[in-house]
Design an enzyme around this catalytic site. Sequence first.
Site, PDB file in Angstrom:
ATOM      1  N   LEU A  88       7.031  38.988   5.912  1.00 51.04           N
ATOM      2  CA  LEU A  88       6.192  38.073   6.164  1.00 51.04           C
ATOM      3  C   LEU A  88       5.505  37.687   5.071  1.00 51.04           C
ATOM      4  CD1 LEU A  88       4.020  39.183   9.185  1.00 51.04           C
ATOM      5  CD2 LEU A  88       6.365  37.343   9.355  1.00 51.04           C
ATOM      6  N   ARG A 114       6.432  34.829   3.053  1.00 50.48           N
ATOM      7  CA  ARG A 114       6.049  34.009   2.541  1.00 50.48           C
ATOM      8  C   ARG A 114       4.613  33.591   2.435  1.00 50.48           C
ATOM      9  NH1 ARG A 114       4.762  30.446   0.753  1.00 50.48           N
ATOM     10  NH2 ARG A 114       5.615  28.162   1.102  1.00 50.48           N
ATOM     11  N   ASN A 171      13.493  40.861  -5.584  1.00 49.36           N
ATOM     12  CA  ASN A 171      13.141  40.798  -4.482  1.00 49.36           C
ATOM     13  C   ASN A 171      14.489  40.159  -4.073  1.00 49.36           C
ATOM     14  OD1 ASN A 171      11.589  40.398  -1.469  1.00 49.36           O
ATOM     15  ND2 ASN A 171      12.433  38.216  -1.607  1.00 49.36           N
ATOM     16  N   THR A 204      22.275  28.343  -2.433  1.00 51.12           N
ATOM     17  CA  THR A 204      22.596  27.041  -2.608  1.00 51.12           C
ATOM     18  C   THR A 204      23.357  25.735  -3.577  1.00 51.12           C
ATOM     19  OG1 THR A 204      20.945  25.730  -3.920  1.00 51.12           O
ATOM     20  CG2 THR A 204      21.287  28.297  -4.658  1.00 51.12           C
ATOM     21  N   SER A 263      16.620  27.670 -13.027  1.00 46.37           N
ATOM     22  CA  SER A 263      15.995  28.898 -13.077  1.00 46.37           C
ATOM     23  C   SER A 263      16.087  30.198 -12.985  1.00 46.37           C
ATOM     24  CB  SER A 263      15.184  28.040 -11.663  1.00 46.37           C
ATOM     25  OG  SER A 263      15.337  28.287 -10.580  1.00 46.37           O
ATOM     26  N   TYR A 313      14.994  31.918 -10.043  1.00 41.98           N
ATOM     27  CA  TYR A 313      14.985  30.818  -8.230  1.00 41.98           C
ATOM     28  C   TYR A 313      16.870  31.386  -8.149  1.00 41.98           C
ATOM     29  CZ  TYR A 313      17.186  28.913  -4.022  1.00 41.98           C
ATOM     30  OH  TYR A 313      17.860  28.599  -2.987  1.00 41.98           O
ATOM     31  N   HIS A 314      17.421  30.468  -8.826  1.00 41.73           N
ATOM     32  CA  HIS A 314      19.278  30.114  -9.485  1.00 41.73           C
ATOM     33  C   HIS A 314      19.379  30.910  -9.751  1.00 41.73           C
ATOM     34  CE1 HIS A 314      16.966  25.658  -8.616  1.00 41.73           C
ATOM     35  NE2 HIS A 314      18.042  25.839  -7.835  1.00 41.73           N
ATOM     36  N   LYS A 322      20.658  33.474  -7.411  1.00 37.65           N
ATOM     37  CA  LYS A 322      21.574  33.105  -6.664  1.00 37.65           C
ATOM     38  C   LYS A 322      23.112  33.235  -5.979  1.00 37.65           C
ATOM     39  CE  LYS A 322      19.170  32.421  -2.793  1.00 37.65           C
ATOM     40  NZ  LYS A 322      18.638  32.802  -1.564  1.00 37.65           N
ATOM     41  N   LEU A 382      11.988  15.719  -1.437  1.00 38.71           N
ATOM     42  CA  LEU A 382      11.724  14.662  -0.147  1.00 38.71           C
ATOM     43  C   LEU A 382      11.002  14.963   0.630  1.00 38.71           C
ATOM     44  CD1 LEU A 382      12.761  11.930   1.355  1.00 38.71           C
ATOM     45  CD2 LEU A 382      14.588  12.912   1.996  1.00 38.71           C
ATOM     46  N   THR A 399       5.341  11.050  -6.354  1.00 37.35           N
ATOM     47  CA  THR A 399       5.472  11.695  -7.330  1.00 37.35           C
ATOM     48  C   THR A 399       6.939  11.863  -8.531  1.00 37.35           C
ATOM     49  OG1 THR A 399       5.389  13.401  -7.000  1.00 37.35           O
ATOM     50  CG2 THR A 399       3.292  12.878  -7.950  1.00 37.35           C
ATOM     51  N   ARG A 429      10.718  20.531 -14.962  1.00 40.29           N
ATOM     52  CA  ARG A 429      12.043  21.291 -15.804  1.00 40.29           C
ATOM     53  C   ARG A 429      13.055  20.742 -16.014  1.00 40.29           C
ATOM     54  NH1 ARG A 429      13.630  21.971  -8.808  1.00 40.29           N
ATOM     55  NH2 ARG A 429      11.878  21.988  -8.300  1.00 40.29           N
ATOM     56  N   GLU A 446      16.318  20.814 -17.597  1.00 41.11           N
ATOM     57  CA  GLU A 446      17.731  20.193 -16.099  1.00 41.11           C
ATOM     58  C   GLU A 446      17.465  18.258 -17.302  1.00 41.11           C
ATOM     59  OE1 GLU A 446      15.936  19.147 -12.370  1.00 41.11           O
ATOM     60  OE2 GLU A 446      14.825  17.726 -12.782  1.00 41.11           O
TER      61      GLU A 446
HETATM   62  P1  NAD Z   1      11.633  30.722   3.434  1.00 42.15           P
HETATM   63  O1  NAD Z   1      10.600  30.899   1.976  1.00 42.15           O
HETATM   64  O2  NAD Z   1      10.520  29.372   4.044  1.00 42.15           O
HETATM   65  O3  NAD Z   1      11.977  32.050   4.114  1.00 42.15           O
HETATM   66  C1  NAD Z   1      12.280  32.744   3.894  1.00 42.15           C
HETATM   67  C2  NAD Z   1      11.664  33.200   4.328  1.00 42.15           C
HETATM   68  O4  NAD Z   1      12.268  35.121   4.316  1.00 42.15           O
HETATM   69  C3  NAD Z   1      10.260  33.802   5.593  1.00 42.15           C
HETATM   70  O5  NAD Z   1       9.872  33.839   6.313  1.00 42.15           O
HETATM   71  C4  NAD Z   1      10.006  35.614   4.505  1.00 42.15           C
HETATM   72  O6  NAD Z   1       8.856  35.787   4.698  1.00 42.15           O
HETATM   73  C5  NAD Z   1      11.332  36.076   4.293  1.00 42.15           C
HETATM   74  N1  NAD Z   1      11.445  37.040   3.187  1.00 42.15           N
HETATM   75  C6  NAD Z   1      11.451  37.384   2.054  1.00 42.15           C
HETATM   76  N2  NAD Z   1      12.116  38.116   1.147  1.00 42.15           N
HETATM   77  C7  NAD Z   1      11.856  38.782   2.229  1.00 42.15           C
HETATM   78  C8  NAD Z   1      12.071  40.422   1.905  1.00 42.15           C
HETATM   79  N3  NAD Z   1      12.702  41.289   0.725  1.00 42.15           N
HETATM   80  N4  NAD Z   1      12.440  40.872   3.513  1.00 42.15           N
HETATM   81  C9  NAD Z   1      11.969  40.646   4.580  1.00 42.15           C
HETATM   82  N5  NAD Z   1      11.983  38.694   4.485  1.00 42.15           N
HETATM   83  C10 NAD Z   1      11.469  38.356   3.236  1.00 42.15           C
HETATM   84  O7  NAD Z   1      12.691  29.483   3.121  1.00 42.15           O
HETATM   85  P2  NAD Z   1      13.657  28.848   3.482  1.00 42.15           P
HETATM   86  O8  NAD Z   1      13.087  27.756   2.977  1.00 42.15           O
HETATM   87  O9  NAD Z   1      13.596  28.873   5.021  1.00 42.15           O
HETATM   88  O10 NAD Z   1      15.001  29.609   2.461  1.00 42.15           O
HETATM   89  C11 NAD Z   1      15.472  29.641   3.732  1.00 42.15           C
HETATM   90  C12 NAD Z   1      17.141  30.377   2.945  1.00 42.15           C
HETATM   91  O11 NAD Z   1      17.701  29.242   1.860  1.00 42.15           O
HETATM   92  C13 NAD Z   1      16.376  30.979   1.341  1.00 42.15           C
HETATM   93  O12 NAD Z   1      17.723  31.947   0.578  1.00 42.15           O
HETATM   94  C14 NAD Z   1      16.622  29.892   0.082  1.00 42.15           C
HETATM   95  O13 NAD Z   1      16.840  29.558  -0.289  1.00 42.15           O
HETATM   96  C15 NAD Z   1      17.860  29.310   0.774  1.00 42.15           C
HETATM   97  N6  NAD Z   1      17.792  28.182   1.023  1.00 42.15           N
HETATM   98  C16 NAD Z   1      16.870  27.092   1.325  1.00 42.15           C
HETATM   99  C17 NAD Z   1      16.472  25.057   1.434  1.00 42.15           C
HETATM  100  C18 NAD Z   1      15.759  24.588   1.250  1.00 42.15           C
HETATM  101  O14 NAD Z   1      15.661  23.536   0.921  1.00 42.15           O
HETATM  102  N7  NAD Z   1      14.492  25.279   2.073  1.00 42.15           N
HETATM  103  C19 NAD Z   1      17.661  24.614   0.454  1.00 42.15           C
HETATM  104  C20 NAD Z   1      18.371  25.858  -0.756  1.00 42.15           C
HETATM  105  C21 NAD Z   1      18.535  27.090   0.100  1.00 42.15           C
END
Ligand code: NAD
Length: 397
Positions: A33, A35, A119, A145, A187, A189-190, A193, A247, A261, A330, A332
Amino acid sequence: MRIIVLGGDGFCGWPSSLRLALRGHAITIVDSLVRREIDRELGVDSLTPVNSLPERLVAWREVTGTSIGFEPLDVATDYERLVQVLGDIRPDAIVHFAEQRAAPYSMKSPTHRRYTVDNNVNATHNLLAAVTEVGVNAHVVHLGTMGVYGYDTVPMDLPEGYLTVSYPDRDGDTHVRDILYPTQPGSVYHLTKSLDQLLFQFYAVNDGLRITDLHQGIVWGSQTAETSLDSRLVNRFDYDGDYGTVLNRFLVEAAVGLPLTVHGSGGQTRAFININDSVQCIALAVESGDDVGDRVRVMNQMTETHRVSDLAAIVAELSGAVVSHVENPRREAEVNDLSARNDHLVNLGLDPIGLRSDLLVAEIELARVHAARVKPAHVPAESCWNRERVAARETTT
Ligand code: NAD
């Protein structure tokens, strides 16, 4: 199948858990939880009023008569408990969404950079080590990603994960092999991945784990058939400068009368996928685990590419909003082309919805319903990692 969904309380994980449950699988959500904690740190909240996870699960049971389990657990820090949960459930598949997923958040400060690496890399490695330790034959499906490929203007359709290269040996004979497509993370983050990919390659070769890595495009939309069944099941909808993806941010800006924006010229081309197509892909990936051999299966989980300025024009046309070009925070390329293959998922049966105007309008209407919850001050992207802009800001302060 018995399926564990790591990160099942999140934007992609929640609707995916519901879809998999409706398809008859036994689902356990594992989520720390964090997030929701990050929302509190940032002083923002989902556009949609999201119930607590226990409340969501009660609502699901009442609406469908089926139960979804929940284990509160930090996958990155509580390895022993993770091993215990895997041993108890002995899953057939594990879907791994549990990472810090916002590029801007990962670039806010050294603390946020370090948190994102700690993380994400530890969550992925703990999972792989735990599957190996428990000795369970679970198919690991990870959400990566499209951003790992980078955005060089290469006149080719991006392949799915691997690049075929040929090179001469000492005797001048030519050898051909597939290598992981060289990553160009934009970034921290990337970057995580990109690091995940090496972990997967190692564990597939060394320990024989079955792994699918889904290189997902930017997800747009929020509601799916399942999250629409009851207001208590509503999905989260991020619109803020850190977590609001481009989007969805435009759709909220349009709904509340803010300008759309666009960062810089808007010439950036990115891969997109609707949330309904995303959950469809997750089910296809999970249910085809028997196809995965000793090489990591990489599938591009995207349905189309669009130039950011074109998307802004479409949303402006549908809503009457004005478009505003702002400084790009960014680092980029201002302009790039992008096209990518997605044959794997199409061959598995993906039937994309794509960028339909009625879906865009439905999301704008959803945003209008919740317009009072929008905090306009949190919409602009504040996290800046464009070196020149950072330097310019420092000289003017
Ligand atoms: P989000 O942040 O809404 O959900 C991630 C969930 O993982 C959250 O509920 C968070 O509490 C949980 N979490 C994070 N670290 C944790 C840990 N150490 N232990 C247990 N729970 C943990 O993100 P999302 O948008 O649902 O994305 C999910 C995955 O999809 C991610 O890995 C993200 O990189 C990938 N992704 C998302 C998008 C997008 O546009 N949302 C695009 C490409 C890839």
